[in-house]
Enzyme design. Structure first.
Site, mmCIF file in Angstrom:
data_model
loop_
_atom_site.group_PDB
_atom_site.id
_atom_site.type_symbol
_atom_site.label_atom_id
_atom_site.label_comp_id
_atom_site.label_asym_id
_atom_site.label_seq_id
_atom_site.Cartn_x
_atom_site.Cartn_y
_atom_site.Cartn_z
ATOM 1 N N ARG A 173 0.834 -1.206 0.000
ATOM 2 C CA ARG A 173 0.000 0.000 0.000
ATOM 3 C C ARG A 173 0.869 1.256 0.000
ATOM 4 O O ARG A 173 0.592 2.234 0.688
ATOM 5 C CB ARG A 173 -0.951 0.020 1.207
ATOM 6 C CG ARG A 173 -1.866 -1.167 1.308
ATOM 7 C CD ARG A 173 -2.848 -1.265 0.140
ATOM 8 N NE ARG A 173 -3.689 -2.439 0.294
ATOM 9 C CZ ARG A 173 -3.369 -3.658 -0.159
ATOM 10 N NH1 ARG A 173 -2.238 -3.832 -0.819
ATOM 11 N NH2 ARG A 173 -4.171 -4.688 0.020
ATOM 12 N N SER A 249 -11.110 0.094 3.280
ATOM 13 C CA SER A 249 -10.254 -0.322 4.403
ATOM 14 C C SER A 249 -9.483 0.879 4.931
ATOM 15 O O SER A 249 -8.726 1.503 4.189
ATOM 16 C CB SER A 249 -9.283 -1.412 3.945
ATOM 17 O OG SER A 249 -9.983 -2.558 3.522
ATOM 18 N N GLU A 345 -4.568 3.934 6.017
ATOM 19 C CA GLU A 345 -4.335 3.964 4.577
ATOM 20 C C GLU A 345 -4.613 5.338 3.974
ATOM 21 O O GLU A 345 -3.845 5.806 3.142
ATOM 22 C CB GLU A 345 -5.191 2.909 3.870
ATOM 23 C CG GLU A 345 -4.710 1.481 4.058
ATOM 24 C CD GLU A 345 -5.366 0.525 3.073
ATOM 25 O OE1 GLU A 345 -5.798 0.984 1.999
ATOM 26 O OE2 GLU A 345 -5.445 -0.674 3.379
#
EC number: 1.3.1.98
Length: 349
Positions: A173, A249, A345
């Site tokens: 990520r 998420s 994130e």
């Protein structure tokens, strides 16, 4: 003879509301916004005296951002479109998409044209241009697996540059564009290499269970079967941002070394984990959050989704500060109970 249209012309939208441009639905206002439909508009920004001195924020689908305040600068709404096969050889298709293309629509288009590979990444929110920044991933596949190259414009100079995978420095990520390159570039096009020999990725139990529920044996699954299964799983687990604001998420799945994992498993034998290269272990952040009792709980107008603990939601009227307060409370509890740090994130602005 009429003059051809100027692809670099920029139409400014003053005091532009941003709630419709972020999937959390958080109210914020940009001093200016501009819809970018041609790469030349990005390239001309540094020469435009109206905005060259202002902070700049490139925004795609707004699915990976939390606005904590109004933005005193210009928000550049990336709407560069286009999908095409730029070339093919005996082994693969090379497919390019504009940075403003919706990611899920692009994945569906590749399948419709007989070029599978990206189906595990179906229904991930956002745009093609945002995908490399985050190195999006799901169900055993990361975007970098099929990435070939991208074209980005350096906002300060207007210069276009091509980046290969090595230069993008993809991580979990993560990428160059989230670290050293953050805020410096606008991604205008991305090219993917899709092999003609399809490799199904069925390592996640959720996917095989969904296939089984549809009467499909894993060894008989087609790319469309996998695509449909992933879409069904995501729709069952994740709220629609149009109905309940969220950014998918919210936390990365933490990765720890083997020694720390052994110590954790000795205390928590049922901890959910996935082996990683180099002896590391990935933990399921949603499981950690759920075990701390956060699923379905709220702080003000921000809450943890009642079906997926990894997703924070806006129940109506939540501010960026509300979302961050909830995130910090979750991080504190996970740290105290498991000794593990959760990293968000989304980017906070």
């Amino acid at each position: 003879m009429p003059m051809p249209p100027d692809d670099s012309a920029l139409s400014l939208l003053p005091d532009h509301p941003l709630a419709a441009h972020n999937t959390f639905g958080i109210d914020a206002t940009a001093r200016f916004a501009a819809r970018i439909t041609h790469a030349a508009q990005f390239a001309a920004l540094h020469r435009d005296p109206r905005v060259a001195h202002l902070p700049q924020l490139v925004l795609g689908g707004g699915s990976n951002v939390v606005f904590t305040r109004d933005f005193d600068g210009i928000v550049l709404l990336d709407e560069i479109a286009g999908r095409r096969v730029v070339r093919e050889d005996d082994d693969a298709w090379y497919v390019e998409a504009g940075g403003g293309e919706t990611w899920h629509a692009f994945v569906a288009w590749t399948l419709e044209h007989g070029m599978p590979g990206l189906e595990n990444l179906a229904l991930i929110p956002g745009t093609v241009g945002a995908a490399p920044i985050q190195n999006i991933g799901a169900y055993g596949l990361e975007m970098k697996t099929y990435f070939d190259s991208l074209v980005a414009v350096e906002l300060a100079t207007g210069r276009s540059e091509r980046f290969d995978a090595a230069r993008c420095a993809f991580g979990y990520r993560d990428s160059f564009f989230k670290r050293e390159g953050r805020g410096r570039f606008a991604i205008v096009a991305v090219t993917f290499r899709l092999p003609k020999r399809w490799t199904p990725r069925l390592g996640y139990a959720d996917v095989t269970r969904e296939l089984d529920a549809r009467g499909i044996a894993p060894e008989a699954a087609t790319p469309r079967d996998v695509f449909d299964a992933v879409v069904a799983i995501r729709r069952a687990k994740l709220p629609d941002p149009l109905e309940l604001g969220n950014a998918g998420s919210f936390f990365k799945n933490p990765v720890i070394d083997a020694a720390r994992f052994d110590a954790l498993r000795a205390r928590v034998p049922d901890v959910v984990s996935y082996p990683q290269p180099g002896g590391q272990v990935k933990l399921a952040a949603g499981w950690l959050i759920d075990r701390c009792g956060w699923k379905g709980r709220a702080l003000g107008a921000a809450a943890v989704h009642d079906r997926q603990a990894l997703v924070l939601v806006n129940r109506g009227g939540a501010t960026g500060a509300d979302v961050l307060a909830l995130a910090r409370a979750i991080q504190d509890d996970v740290r105290k109970q498991f000794g593990v740090e959760l990293e968000p994130e989304p980017v906070c602005v």
